[in-house]
Motif scaffolding. Sequence first.
Motif, short mmCIF file in Angstrom:
data_model
loop_
_atom_site.label_atom_id
_atom_site.label_comp_id
_atom_site.label_asym_id
_atom_site.label_seq_id
_atom_site.Cartn_x
_atom_site.Cartn_y
_atom_site.Cartn_z
N VAL A 4 0.84 -1.19 0.00
CA VAL A 4 0.00 0.00 0.00
C VAL A 4 0.88 1.24 0.00
N GLN A 5 0.55 2.17 -0.86
CA GLN A 5 1.32 3.40 -0.95
C GLN A 5 1.15 4.23 0.32
N LYS A 6 2.25 4.74 0.84
CA LYS A 6 2.23 5.64 1.98
C LYS A 6 2.75 7.00 1.53
N HIS A 7 2.06 8.05 1.88
CA HIS A 7 2.45 9.40 1.50
C HIS A 7 3.26 10.04 2.63
N ASP A 8 4.13 10.94 2.28
CA ASP A 8 4.91 11.65 3.29
C ASP A 8 4.00 12.55 4.13
N GLU A 9 4.51 12.94 5.29
CA GLU A 9 3.78 13.87 6.13
C GLU A 9 3.61 15.20 5.39
N ARG A 21 -2.04 25.24 12.60
CA ARG A 21 -1.29 24.38 11.68
C ARG A 21 -1.59 22.94 12.04
N MET A 22 -1.86 22.11 11.03
CA MET A 22 -2.07 20.68 11.27
C MET A 22 -1.20 19.86 10.33
N VAL A 23 -0.62 18.82 10.86
CA VAL A 23 0.23 17.91 10.09
C VAL A 23 -0.51 16.58 9.96
N TYR A 24 -0.49 16.03 8.76
CA TYR A 24 -1.25 14.81 8.50
C TYR A 24 -0.48 13.91 7.54
N GLN A 25 -0.97 12.69 7.40
CA GLN A 25 -0.35 11.72 6.49
C GLN A 25 -1.44 10.82 5.92
N ARG A 26 -1.36 10.59 4.63
CA ARG A 26 -2.33 9.76 3.91
C ARG A 26 -1.75 8.38 3.63
N PHE A 27 -2.64 7.41 3.50
CA PHE A 27 -2.24 6.06 3.11
C PHE A 27 -3.14 5.59 1.97
N GLY A 28 -2.52 4.99 0.95
CA GLY A 28 -3.28 4.36 -0.11
C GLY A 28 -3.83 5.33 -1.13
N ASP A 29 -4.94 4.94 -1.74
CA ASP A 29 -5.52 5.60 -2.90
C ASP A 29 -6.49 6.69 -2.45
N TRP A 48 -1.10 5.83 15.71
CA TRP A 48 -1.85 4.94 14.82
C TRP A 48 -0.81 4.13 14.06
N PRO A 49 -0.64 2.86 14.33
CA PRO A 49 0.44 2.10 13.68
C PRO A 49 0.31 2.10 12.16
N GLU A 50 1.43 2.25 11.49
CA GLU A 50 1.41 2.22 10.02
C GLU A 50 0.80 0.92 9.52
N GLY A 51 1.12 -0.18 10.21
CA GLY A 51 0.56 -1.47 9.79
C GLY A 51 -0.95 -1.49 9.84
N PHE A 52 -1.53 -0.86 10.85
CA PHE A 52 -2.98 -0.78 10.95
C PHE A 52 -3.54 0.10 9.84
N CYS A 53 -2.88 1.23 9.58
CA CYS A 53 -3.32 2.10 8.48
C CYS A 53 -3.30 1.34 7.15
N MET A 54 -2.29 0.52 6.97
CA MET A 54 -2.19 -0.24 5.73
C MET A 54 -3.24 -1.33 5.66
N GLU A 55 -3.62 -1.89 6.82
CA GLU A 55 -4.73 -2.86 6.84
C GLU A 55 -6.01 -2.19 6.34
N LEU A 56 -6.26 -0.98 6.78
CA LEU A 56 -7.43 -0.25 6.31
C LEU A 56 -7.33 0.04 4.81
N ALA A 57 -6.15 0.49 4.38
CA ALA A 57 -5.97 0.83 2.97
C ALA A 57 -6.14 -0.40 2.07
N GLY A 60 -9.74 -1.21 0.82
CA GLY A 60 -10.46 -0.27 -0.03
C GLY A 60 -10.81 1.04 0.63
N LEU A 61 -9.96 1.47 1.56
CA LEU A 61 -10.19 2.73 2.26
C LEU A 61 -8.98 3.65 2.10
N HIS A 62 -9.19 4.93 2.40
CA HIS A 62 -8.11 5.92 2.33
C HIS A 62 -7.93 6.55 3.70
N PRO A 63 -7.15 5.90 4.58
CA PRO A 63 -6.95 6.45 5.92
C PRO A 63 -6.05 7.68 5.92
N ILE A 64 -6.40 8.63 6.77
CA ILE A 64 -5.63 9.85 6.96
C ILE A 64 -5.45 10.04 8.46
#
Length: 304
Positions: A4-9, A21-29, A48-57, A60-64
């Motif tokens: 699953v693609q991970k985007h930079d912060e 100011r808010m800092v965020y990170q996207r995962f997937g599509d 929020w563990p990256e592995g869990f974010c990737m499980e969501l991605a 078929g989801l786009h976790p942020i």
Amino acid sequence: MDIVQKHDEQEVFNVGPSKIRMVYQRFGDSALPPVFLIMGGGAQMINWPEGFCMELASRGLHPIRFDNRDTGLSTHFTDAPVPDFSAVQSGDFSTVAYTLSDMAADTVGLMDALGYDSVHLVGASMGGMIAQTVAIEYPERVRSLTSMMSTTGNNTVGQPDWTALANLGAPQIDDRQGYIEWQIRSLKAIGSPKYPLDEVYAAEIAGRAWDRDHDPLGMLRQAVAVLKSGDRTEKLRSLQVPALIIHGESDKMVDVSGGRATAAAIPNAELVIFEGMGHGLPKQLWAEFATRIADLIHRVESSR
């Protein structure tokens, strides 16, 4: 599981009424259903563990995930009064800088900044309280609500087991290694009896957290915000949002009664209680968490 693609912060400015100011990170599509992950008190988006974010991605989801105000790389309210916790507990809110409503407005402001009319919300602990508040105050912006290891604000439910926390002492903010060791002690004290703590992973995340932010008062400012915000039970009864409530039977930070009360208050909410789970996100349960959340979201999306 697919890669699953991970985007930079990334960062955005002038978010919400408070113009933070808010800092965020996207995962997937980013074309998939957006899921905002809201972390708990004093915790950063990296909790929020990256592995869990990737499980969501991968479902078929786009976790942020994002840093709330007063955590991580988002705006810190360092000019606010030093919170007087005992006074706040006695009903004197003069040192409280903001409430959960302000944090909910931050979340909606991030939706605006990213161009979303509405999103799915997943909140853990205080993040669950923020997610509930968004659903109450901005119902048209919330497609579904997942509240994990959280509570209603009613002080007769969801209370900590103070005996489990009594010997932790204050975090050693000025000492990186001391902070890591304190975090591990804390996670052991409130963690999952059935799922032993991965101390190597926990130390890595604690070190990253210290490097990103070790504001000694940020967590306290959030804690008193929770206290000032009060009981949401009656307002939760008016919600019409599809909701999933997840809690650990062995949670010593937010007693499982908080999850039961949340599910009882929100009409038609689904309640899932995990035996042997404490206050945390055990790796062994990431796949099941993700499946249950994704099932709810895809049901909602199919009816839109």
